[in-house]
Design an enzyme around this catalytic site. Structure first.
Site, PDB file in Angstrom:
ATOM      1  N   THR A  17      40.343  41.099  42.252  1.00  0.00           N
ATOM      2  CA  THR A  17      40.423  41.545  40.854  1.00  0.00           C
ATOM      3  C   THR A  17      41.814  42.024  40.450  1.00  0.00           C
ATOM      4  O   THR A  17      42.262  41.794  39.324  1.00  0.00           O
ATOM      5  CB  THR A  17      39.421  42.708  40.638  1.00  0.00           C
ATOM      6  OG1 THR A  17      38.108  42.186  40.818  1.00  0.00           O
ATOM      7  CG2 THR A  17      39.534  43.319  39.265  1.00  0.00           C
ATOM      8  N   SER A  63      37.195  37.330  46.637  1.00  0.00           N
ATOM      9  CA  SER A  63      36.844  37.501  48.050  1.00  0.00           C
ATOM     10  C   SER A  63      35.411  37.083  48.345  1.00  0.00           C
ATOM     11  O   SER A  63      35.049  36.896  49.512  1.00  0.00           O
ATOM     12  CB  SER A  63      37.121  38.923  48.518  1.00  0.00           C
ATOM     13  OG  SER A  63      36.176  39.828  48.004  1.00  0.00           O
ATOM     14  N   THR A  94      37.717  43.265  46.553  1.00  0.00           N
ATOM     15  CA  THR A  94      36.951  44.352  47.172  1.00  0.00           C
ATOM     16  C   THR A  94      35.616  43.880  47.750  1.00  0.00           C
ATOM     17  O   THR A  94      35.087  44.514  48.664  1.00  0.00           O
ATOM     18  CB  THR A  94      36.676  45.480  46.153  1.00  0.00           C
ATOM     19  OG1 THR A  94      35.904  44.952  45.071  1.00  0.00           O
ATOM     20  CG2 THR A  94      37.952  46.090  45.639  1.00  0.00           C
TER      21      THR A  94
HETATM   22  N1  ASP Z   1      34.997  39.698  42.999  1.00  0.00           N
HETATM   23  C1  ASP Z   1      36.226  40.438  43.269  1.00  0.00           C
HETATM   24  C2  ASP Z   1      36.706  40.079  44.663  1.00  0.00           C
HETATM   25  O1  ASP Z   1      36.137  40.549  45.607  1.00  0.00           O
HETATM   26  C3  ASP Z   1      35.972  41.903  43.124  1.00  0.00           C
HETATM   27  C4  ASP Z   1      37.180  42.796  43.334  1.00  0.00           C
HETATM   28  O2  ASP Z   1      38.238  42.408  43.779  1.00  0.00           O
HETATM   29  O3  ASP Z   1      37.028  44.010  43.048  1.00  0.00           O
HETATM   30  O4  ASP Z   1      37.604  39.309  44.805  1.00  0.00           O
END
Ligand code: ASP
Length: 344
Positions: A17, A63, A94
């Site tokens: 993100t 991710s 995350t």
């Molecule tokens: N969907 C995103 C990821 O994991 C969520 C984030 O980065 O907070 O790449």
């Protein structure tokens, strides 16, 4: 690059993100976006900050799209650049950050420099992004702190990577470590819990040698889970399973067919490695405390103690990928290899 007096940190941008923009189809990573925002952050240019270079992996990923090959790729990128930097920051989404952090701790067994994963809940394009502070502090910590471990920095806490879990998808405090205090806390001053920090590895850093791509899975128990589903999960070619159990490691014990399905998988000739990890965020597995846990032990399930399911899954993957025999994998799963468990 000669003449540098500031320590140098490598920022490996993997995705997440923090470097995403909103598209018609939802948030997606955008190449160059992270670098552009970092270049506009005056804090990163200050003389008390380490110097940094950004290396972007392609394609940048949400991710949720990451797989074991991506863990291996990140490990190799770190090994390749190891001698050129005092530390590494891995900018990552995350959602599966706890898995990648755990995997890296097993893939880089003799690490002697900090590798700090970070990301954010809000993109850097947002005025209230939590990513700004995360990037600045992660670079500072990677360039100055004597913490030669794979760590995760989020919301003012440096956690051991293989102890961290994503606990929230909205709050800025998105990660926690239920069984280990932070390695460092960042407030007005930075306090390192030196007694928790692992000693640096010795010898030349190399990524673990992986000889195959093993079949591993996680199965979170739920009331009503029957023998048929268990049998499907443990069927060939499965080699290792993390069984996410209730409480201190308990499972339904009144269905003989369910227990028989587990026993058939763990015994020769199949020898599937089945590891018991709790669904609870804190505490350790004690398989013999209740008869419902002792039943699993009799089926050949091994205790994962206080390992997170994320750490257990990635550890299983790495040990099986090294080509170790099931008995060796079972033994090492119960040993502390990278600070991931306390075998009590
Ligand atoms: N969907 C995103 C990821 O994991 C969520 C984030 O980065 O907070 O790449």
């Amino acid at each position: 690059m000669s003449g540098y007096t500031r320590p140098r940190v490598c920022v490996l941008h993997v995705g997440g993100t923090i470097g995403m923009v909103k598209t018609a189809g939802g948030y997606e990573p955008q190449p160059g976006f992270l670098q552009q925002h970092m270049a506009e952050m005056p804090e990163l240019q200050r003389s008390e900050m380490p110097a940094y270079e950004v290396v972007s992996l392609e394609p940048l990923l949400d991710s949720a799209d990451m797989a074991p090959d991506d863990w291996v790729r990140i490990a190799r990128e770190i090994v390749e650049r190891h001698d050129d930097y005092v530390g590494f920051v891995v900018v990552h989404g995350t959602d599966t950050m706890a898995y990648t952090a755990s995997a890296l701790s097993f893939l880089l067994p003799n690490l002697s420099k900090p590798v700090i994963l970070t990301g954010s809940q809000l993109s850097l394009g947002h005025v209230r992004s939590d990513g700004r502070e995360h990037i600045i502090t992660a670079i500072l910590l990677a360039g100055t702190l004597p913490v030669p471990e794979v760590c995760l920095y989020f919301a003012s806490r440096l956690l051991r990577g293989n102890r961290a879990q994503k606990i929230h998808n909205h709050d800025f405090i998105a990660f926690d470590s239920g069984n280990l205090a932070p390695l460092a806390t960042v407030g007005v001053s930075i306090t390192v819990n030196t007694h928790l920090v692992r000693p640096p590895g010795s010898g030349r850093l190399k990524a673990a040698a992986l000889t195959c791509r093993p079949e591993v899975a996680s199965l979170r128990l739920f009331p009503g889970l029957g023998a048929r589903m268990m049998g499907h999960m443990l069927a060939p070619p499965m080699q290792g399973v993390v069984l996410e159990t209730y409480g201190v490691g308990n499972a339904p014990s009144r269905d003989p067919a369910l227990l028989a399905a587990i026993t058939a998988a763990t015994q020769a000739p199949r020898e599937v490695v089945v590891v018991n990890c709790s669904q609870c965020h804190g505490g350790s597995v004690r398989q013999t405390l209740y008869s419902t846990g002792a039943a699993l032990a009799r089926c050949g399930v091994i205790p994962g103690f206080d390992m997170t399911p994320e750490a257990a899954l990635t550890k299983l993957y790495c040990l099986l990928a090294e080509g170790l025999a099931p008995a060796q994998v079972r033994a090492r799963m119960q040993q502390n290899l990278a600070g991931e468990l306390n075998p009590t």
